[in-house]
Design a protein around this motif. Sequence first.
Motif, PDB file in Angstrom:
ATOM      1  N   ASP A 174       0.816  -1.211   0.000  1.00 53.28           N
ATOM      2  CA  ASP A 174       0.000   0.000   0.000  1.00 53.28           C
ATOM      3  C   ASP A 174       0.852   1.264   0.000  1.00 53.28           C
ATOM      4  O   ASP A 174       0.482   2.268  -0.600  1.00 53.28           O
ATOM      5  CB  ASP A 174      -0.956  -0.004   1.195  1.00 53.28           C
ATOM      6  N   SER A 177       2.527   1.424  -3.831  1.00 51.73           N
ATOM      7  CA  SER A 177       1.740   1.056  -5.007  1.00 51.73           C
ATOM      8  C   SER A 177       1.331   2.264  -5.849  1.00 51.73           C
ATOM      9  O   SER A 177       0.753   3.230  -5.332  1.00 51.73           O
ATOM     10  CB  SER A 177       0.481   0.300  -4.561  1.00 51.73           C
ATOM     11  N   ASN A 201      -2.978   3.136  -3.863  1.00 49.81           N
ATOM     12  CA  ASN A 201      -3.773   3.051  -2.641  1.00 49.81           C
ATOM     13  C   ASN A 201      -4.620   4.319  -2.567  1.00 49.81           C
ATOM     14  O   ASN A 201      -4.424   5.177  -1.706  1.00 49.81           O
ATOM     15  CB  ASN A 201      -2.848   2.932  -1.422  1.00 49.81           C
ATOM     16  N   LEU A 207      -4.636  -0.700   1.020  1.00 49.55           N
ATOM     17  CA  LEU A 207      -4.728  -1.619  -0.109  1.00 49.55           C
ATOM     18  C   LEU A 207      -3.696  -1.258  -1.176  1.00 49.55           C
ATOM     19  O   LEU A 207      -3.152  -0.149  -1.187  1.00 49.55           O
ATOM     20  CB  LEU A 207      -6.138  -1.591  -0.703  1.00 49.55           C
ATOM     21  N   TRP A 208      -3.450  -2.179  -2.088  1.00 51.57           N
ATOM     22  CA  TRP A 208      -2.561  -1.917  -3.218  1.00 51.57           C
ATOM     23  C   TRP A 208      -3.209  -2.414  -4.503  1.00 51.57           C
ATOM     24  O   TRP A 208      -4.167  -3.191  -4.480  1.00 51.57           O
ATOM     25  CB  TRP A 208      -1.183  -2.561  -3.027  1.00 51.57           C
ATOM     26  N   THR A 209      -2.706  -1.955  -5.642  1.00 50.22           N
ATOM     27  CA  THR A 209      -3.321  -2.193  -6.951  1.00 50.22           C
ATOM     28  C   THR A 209      -2.635  -3.332  -7.689  1.00 50.22           C
ATOM     29  O   THR A 209      -1.403  -3.399  -7.760  1.00 50.22           O
ATOM     30  CB  THR A 209      -3.268  -0.911  -7.805  1.00 50.22           C
ATOM     31  N   LEU A 227      -8.020  -4.004  -6.192  1.00 48.55           N
ATOM     32  CA  LEU A 227      -7.428  -3.586  -4.930  1.00 48.55           C
ATOM     33  C   LEU A 227      -7.321  -4.788  -4.005  1.00 48.55           C
ATOM     34  O   LEU A 227      -8.296  -5.520  -3.801  1.00 48.55           O
ATOM     35  CB  LEU A 227      -8.269  -2.487  -4.274  1.00 48.55           C
ATOM     36  N   ASN A 263     -15.676   3.248  -7.862  1.00 49.31           N
ATOM     37  CA  ASN A 263     -15.550   2.029  -7.059  1.00 49.31           C
ATOM     38  C   ASN A 263     -16.912   1.668  -6.467  1.00 49.31           C
ATOM     39  O   ASN A 263     -17.903   2.365  -6.667  1.00 49.31           O
ATOM     40  CB  ASN A 263     -14.508   2.192  -5.958  1.00 49.31           C
TER      41      ASN A 263
END
Length: 609
Positions: A174, A177, A201, A207-209, A227, A263
């Motif tokens: 995160d 990213s 993020n 979170l990370w992509t 994510l 999202n």
Amino acid sequence: MKALFLPLSFILLAGSLVAQTRMEIPLGGTVDPSRVTTDFHPRLMSLEMPYPGGMKSNDARENPHLIVPQPGDSTPQFENLSSTALGINFFGNTFGNSTPNDNDMAISNGGKIISVINVNVLFYDIPSDTTVGFVSLSTFFNALGFPNQEFDPKVIYDPVEDRFVLVCLNGFYDSTSYIFVGFSQTNDPTQGWNLYALPGNPFNNGLWTDYPMVSLSQQELFITANLLYPDSSWQTGFVETIVWQINKFDGYAGSTLSTNLVNGINWGNRSVRNLCPVKGGSTLYGPEMFFVSNRNFETQADTFFLVKINDTIGAPGYAVTVKQLNSNADYFLAGNARQLNPHTFATNDSRILGSFYENNKIQFVQNCKDTSTGFTGLYHGIIDSPNAVNPVVTGQVIGDTLLDLGYPNISYTGNATTDNLAIITFDHSAPTVYAGVSAIKTDGNGNYSNIMTIKNGTSYVNLLTGSLERWGDYSGSQRRYNNPGEVWMSGYYGYYANFQRKHGAWIAQIYKDQVMAGAEEEFFISDVKVFPNPAPEFVQLEFNLEYSKCLTFELVDISGRTVKLLLREKAKGGDNRFQFSMANLSPGVYSLVVREGAVVLFSKKVIKS
């Protein structure tokens, strides 16, 4: 280079809250690949397979000279249409010390090719038949100032603006990213690019992509991505799929990017996963953009999802809609694909890997088990009238009695409102066939051609500790927009070099039929002879032409790589003799390829003794 966040807006949809976040992303830097003089090609590769269950084994050291028999074309399942025809094809990007190789490619109307894999970018010029650049993703995006590892490259060509867009990810946590985006400043991809870094993020929620997919409309660039939680697998750490909507003209101009992040795209309180943005078939469309998805982990299912963003960023009446659709034909979760025993390839899941919109139809492809053989195969689906209240979905499983098929892509190759021809390209493998690439044609009405083998590999792949290898995670395919009926692809190719059994990219030009490829020219060429063969030095080629032609003579090695473009000259009608020396070559098997322009007229095996 921080993004400017603007207030959120919400759309109530199907019982869930779809959110929009407006952001402005400043220009992060520029790059001119033609001026790159130093490239260290940094890459760290784990030798463990990131797959549930581990599946480790202690492989014995293999005999590097082992050769498995190579059959010709695979056994066809369909014979309703004439076969496709193969044009130029060659070994593209070499192994980048990374797995999977993540093939993608794009070609301009002027014949400029960008081919990407983890972690390299290859620039190729078709008119001059020359590689004009090769750079690592790390160096390409170096001006953005992030030292973390790049991966998951995607590239796309804009036929309206005659530009390219290159996307990749950076960083696995995160805090590290980002989504890197490059917009070419001109139609020459070896010249200047404008570079941007989107936050991986974006909601600052840890979170990370992962896993981007891209498409273009007439006005915008769309990037979908997943994510994930850090330190979790992509299977279990998934949270949701998001959509970045970006004004592409800002990117081409080098201005601050106007973006909209969507999202909360759910159905039945479950995130709609792995959204595949639908590309235009014969050209770019808009302002609306479709996305397709499915239940990619289900053992058996008929469920698909159709998502639509109806307009450009900030347009009045902007809306996101989601529909669940049910096909007439189920799809099935594929198992591992076979290599030389005990080696296998992971097919991962059944997510949709490629799609296009044309003639009021969306055609798409994905991995699928062929239940008639138990092998891995493909699923070809068609969504008719996607703007209708209840669109109709039909599907067909495509398999083979010899080969495992996987990681398909699809491009439109028709040329009329009633013409739904498409070419499906894909990777193939089997215990007796090294990993390579194939193609099949469909008319969009349930009819298919024979499977055409484009290229078989020269080795099985053995990079990871156990017997299970990565085979994906996708392949590249694009219509040559100014030449309807011509498609280019980039797929997975297994080969042996420097004591490694590894993978690279095989790039190929495919025509929708033999007539378009000029295969009828073979009728005007006769009495072809090569002698002496084998030969220690000089080789002579004799042939007869009915009338004069401008020919190219090219020497190719066993891996498909050009050793030397020997001559490009006009040959007169009648008997001709061409001679060249192999004195400086290592002993082995080569091919002498003779073509007229892009069309291969014939190829003859020559052996250096």
